[in-house]
Write a protein that holds these residues in place. Structure first.
Motif, PDB file in Angstrom:
ATOM      1  N   ALA A   1       0.833  -1.196   0.000  1.00 40.85           N
ATOM      2  CA  ALA A   1       0.000   0.000   0.000  1.00 40.85           C
ATOM      3  C   ALA A   1       0.870   1.249   0.000  1.00 40.85           C
ATOM      4  N   SER A   2       0.285   2.346  -0.458  1.00 42.72           N
ATOM      5  CA  SER A   2       0.895   3.670  -0.365  1.00 42.72           C
ATOM      6  C   SER A   2      -0.196   4.619   0.094  1.00 42.72           C
ATOM      7  N   THR A   3       0.013   5.271   1.262  1.00 44.98           N
ATOM      8  CA  THR A   3      -1.057   6.056   1.883  1.00 44.98           C
ATOM      9  C   THR A   3      -0.570   7.432   2.324  1.00 44.98           C
ATOM     10  N   ARG A   4       0.286   8.052   1.530  1.00 50.44           N
ATOM     11  CA  ARG A   4       0.762   9.387   1.876  1.00 50.44           C
ATOM     12  C   ARG A   4      -0.352  10.415   1.684  1.00 50.44           C
ATOM     13  N   PRO A   5      -0.257  11.576   2.330  1.00 52.58           N
ATOM     14  CA  PRO A   5      -1.227  12.646   2.076  1.00 52.58           C
ATOM     15  C   PRO A   5      -1.150  13.099   0.618  1.00 52.58           C
ATOM     16  N   GLY A   6      -2.287  13.462   0.053  1.00 53.14           N
ATOM     17  CA  GLY A   6      -2.323  13.957  -1.312  1.00 53.14           C
ATOM     18  C   GLY A   6      -2.527  12.857  -2.329  1.00 53.14           C
ATOM     19  N   ASN A   7      -2.307  13.191  -3.605  1.00 52.97           N
ATOM     20  CA  ASN A   7      -2.558  12.268  -4.707  1.00 52.97           C
ATOM     21  C   ASN A   7      -1.315  11.544  -5.212  1.00 52.97           C
ATOM     22  N   SER A   8      -0.142  11.929  -4.740  1.00 59.08           N
ATOM     23  CA  SER A   8       1.094  11.343  -5.242  1.00 59.08           C
ATOM     24  C   SER A   8       1.422  10.079  -4.448  1.00 59.08           C
ATOM     25  N   GLU A   9       1.116   8.917  -5.033  1.00 57.87           N
ATOM     26  CA  GLU A   9       1.344   7.630  -4.380  1.00 57.87           C
ATOM     27  C   GLU A   9       2.111   6.716  -5.335  1.00 57.87           C
ATOM     28  N   ALA A  10       2.882   5.783  -4.794  1.00 54.30           N
ATOM     29  CA  ALA A  10       3.633   4.851  -5.628  1.00 54.30           C
ATOM     30  C   ALA A  10       3.887   3.554  -4.883  1.00 54.30           C
ATOM     31  N   VAL A  11       3.742   2.445  -5.600  1.00 56.32           N
ATOM     32  CA  VAL A  11       4.102   1.121  -5.106  1.00 56.32           C
ATOM     33  C   VAL A  11       5.069   0.516  -6.125  1.00 56.32           C
ATOM     34  N   VAL A  12       6.278   0.195  -5.699  1.00 56.20           N
ATOM     35  CA  VAL A  12       7.304  -0.373  -6.578  1.00 56.20           C
ATOM     36  C   VAL A  12       7.622  -1.786  -6.117  1.00 56.20           C
ATOM     37  N   ILE A  13       7.562  -2.745  -7.058  1.00 59.65           N
ATOM     38  CA  ILE A  13       7.803  -4.158  -6.743  1.00 59.65           C
ATOM     39  C   ILE A  13       8.973  -4.647  -7.589  1.00 59.65           C
ATOM     40  N   THR A  14      10.005  -5.110  -6.948  1.00 62.08           N
ATOM     41  CA  THR A  14      11.174  -5.650  -7.642  1.00 62.08           C
ATOM     42  C   THR A  14      10.959  -7.129  -7.932  1.00 62.08           C
ATOM     43  N   ASN A  15      11.309  -7.541  -9.175  1.00 61.97           N
ATOM     44  CA  ASN A  15      11.149  -8.924  -9.609  1.00 61.97           C
ATOM     45  C   ASN A  15       9.741  -9.454  -9.314  1.00 61.97           C
ATOM     46  N   PRO A  16       8.714  -8.772  -9.835  1.00 67.63           N
ATOM     47  CA  PRO A  16       7.333  -9.212  -9.564  1.00 67.63           C
ATOM     48  C   PRO A  16       7.048 -10.576 -10.180  1.00 67.63           C
TER      49      PRO A  16
END
Length: 607
Positions: free
Chosen positions: A567-582
């Motif tokens: 999950a990514s739950t920072r304030p605002g609209n700028s969110e990112a989830v990065v997965i290595t070797n998915p």
């Protein structure tokens, strides 16, 4: 300590032959009881005693406990001057609590002191004021009904921006076989409604409020009028005003006869309305409304014959300031446990709905109001407790007829007069649109949905707002959409032996953003992206626009806020989830509006 109703702000009356302006009145919720000069006076209490206690079994013991608490809590000079509070046991509610009436009203400080002292008794489960509430109104091939005023006036049923898209739903369902209980001011005779009305019940136990001769509850739900001949009759500053006939209008929105060549149409015009009178002069007490919720949903209430037509849906276009009390919540919980979906108006104070009830109660569908353009109505309450929106009208801002919700009414100034039609605005008008759509779904579904499932379906199928909803005033997941709700309810389940099954999601193409997304607080958007074997990195992002969203990601299944892989739950609209070797396969991305958001972009990229 009163709660005022969520009624229409402006009304324009239409007779059977002509359209003409009528009176205008402001019947909005005006704020929490503490803000009302006369609203803090305590007349009645709801007290629940523990099983096994003497007070639970014995009425004199209850009264002695109240008198003893008063002697400890209140200044002796007050008690002497009033010759004691002389508490009287009114009745025991269906939820097991007792209603106690005080012979002398207490001001806010005295009332709070008394309730604290009562609550300190080990035999007491809870105590609360029996507050008075008031209504919240007087604020593909498709079936086009032949009702004479439908085309010109009833934008709220058919408009693609602000309406509910009922015509496309009516080819599938018009609500046959479903009962919707309308807890309101009762009902008046009307030729465009009568055939869809079951015999209800009048639950008001105060003759001043009911305008009947006794305090007894009686069969039927005849609206005797809620007019006030003098200013200040209900509370300091309350206006003199004519009867609202609010219940007739709300019932018409749910199930006014349709395709019958006269008048107008309701959302579910083949459904049945069960009128339950809980509001009259100056509103209605929480205790009466709680018993009515129990009875309407098929529960038993002492002294009242069992309801032969339990409602699948209850509509409450009423409310007032304050948080949900234990009595009301207990009644609602019982109704939901019996399979009844409870729909309530958010309120008309342009404030956070969490500060009003029953909008602040759990297990209810809370409805905000939108205008004909799909934007928020200026009076509508808002916030995280609002589930979705429906047409409430914008009043004079959008002109006549586009600023009003049009349905059945009565033209009597005080007692009932002649049947008529009227345009009203308010979240009172919005809520029965949702109740009506709920009836369409339950009628069409092979197996009726449980209340929680029906609420989720209505939220998930809601249409995105066509205009920007301000971030600070969210009114739910979107506008209730009758056609989309039925489509979702009747969708064929996936057969894994025939096709690959997975959650319904908007597909993301590698490195191609999806732009211009909007949603209210609580809105949820689900995306999917197929990741090939050998991928080194997967980046799932949201950015741009305004508002506040969070991202939830899972592999091979739809994530939820509670259950997800990342999950990514920072304030605002700028969110990112990065997965290595998915891992190879489908990844699902859930975008959740923590607050309303606009012009959002979502991007998935892998390499």
């Amino acid at each position: 300590m009163r709660i005022r109703a969520l009624s229409a702000m402006v009304m324009t009356v239409m007779g059977t032959a002509s359209v003409h302006a009528a009176h205008a009145g402001d019947l909005d919720v005006v704020g929490p009881p503490a803000a009302q000069a006369d609203g803090a006076r305590l007349h009645r209490l709801i007290v629940k005693y523990r099983d096994g206690s003497a007070e639970r079994r014995d009425v004199p013991a209850k009264l002695r406990a109240i008198e003893s608490a008063a002697a400890r809590a209140l200044p002796q000079r007050t008690v002497r001057a009033q010759a004691g509070l002389q508490p009287r046991h009114v009745r025991t509610l269906a939820i097991g609590a007792d209603v106690i009436r005080l012979a002398h009203a207490l001001d806010r400080a005295e009332g709070e002191a008394l309730m604290r002292e009562i609550a300190a008794d080990p035999a007491v489960v809870y105590v609360e004021a029996d507050l008075r509430l008031r209504h919240t109104g007087v604020v593909a091939p498709a079936l086009v009904p032949d009702d004479q005023y439908y085309d010109q006036y009833q934008w709220h049923l058919k408009d693609n921006d602000g309406g509910i898209r009922a015509p496309s739903a009516w080819d599938v369902s018009a609500g046959a076989g479903v009962v919707v209980a309308v807890l309101d001011t009762g009902i008046t005779a009307h030729p465009d409604l009568d055939d869809n009305v079951l015999e209800g019940y009048d639950f008001i136990t105060d003759s001043f409020v009911s305008r009947r001769e006794t305090d007894e509850r009686v069969p039927g739900a005849q609206d005797h009028g809620d007019w006030n001949p003098e200013a200040g009759e209900c509370y300091a500053g309350s206006p003199a005003q004519p009867s609202s006939w609010h219940g007739t209008h709300v019932a018409g929105t749910v199930a006014e006869l349709g395709n019958n060549g006269i008048g107008m149409a309701g959302v579910a015009f083949d459904a049945k309305v069960l009128p339950v009178r809980v509001l009259g002069r100056c509103g209605g007490y929480t205790s009466d409304i709680a018993d009515a919720v129990v009875w309407a949903s098929g529960g038993s209430v002492d002294g009242v014959p069992d309801n032969e037509n339990p409602a699948e849906v209850i509509n409450m276009s009423l409310g007032g300031g304050g948080s949900c009390g234990a009595a009301m919540q207990s009644a609602i919980d019982g109704a939901v446990a019996r399979g009844t979906t409870v729909v309530v108006a958010a309120g008309n104070s342009a404030a956070d709905a969490a500060d009003f009830y029953p909008a602040s109660c759990g297990s209810v569908i809370v409805v905000g109001a939108n205008r004909i353009n799909g934007g928020i109505a200026g009076y509508s309450n808002y916030g995280g407790t609002v589930d979705l929106s429906a047409p409430g009208g914008g009043g004079g801002v959008d002109g006549n007829p586009g600023g009003y919700v049009w349905q059945s009414w009565n033209d009597g100034e005080t007692s009932p007069g002649e049947p008529a039609y009227v345009g009203m605005t308010g979240t009172s008008m919005a809520a029965p649109h949702v109740a009506g759509v709920a009836a369409l779904v339950q009628s069409a579904a092979e197996t009726p949905l449980a209340p929680q499932a029906l609420e989720q379906l209505l939220r998930d199928s809601a249409r995105p707002f066509p205009v920007v909803i301000p971030t600070g005033t969210p009114i739910g997941a979107g506008i209730v959409d009758a056609a989309a709700a039925l489509e979702a309810a009747l969708a064929e389940p996936c057969d894994p032996e025939v096709e690959e099954c997975g959650p319904e999601a908007m597909p993301l193409v590698n490195r191609v953003p999806v732009n211009g997304l909007i949603g209210g607080g609580g809105a949820q958007l689900l995306f999917s992206i197929d990741v090939p074997a050998g991928t080194r990195s997967l980046n799932l992002r949201s950015y741009g626009g305004s508002g506040d969203v969070s991202l939830y990601v899972a592999h091979g299944r739809a994530p939820t806020v509670q259950v997800h892989d990342r999950a990514s739950t920072r304030p605002g609209n700028s969110e990112a989830v990065v997965i290595t070797n998915p891992a190879e396969g489908s990844y699902y991305l859930l975008v959740v509006g923590d607050y309303a958001f606009t012009n959002l972009s979502v991007l998935g990229l892998f390499q």
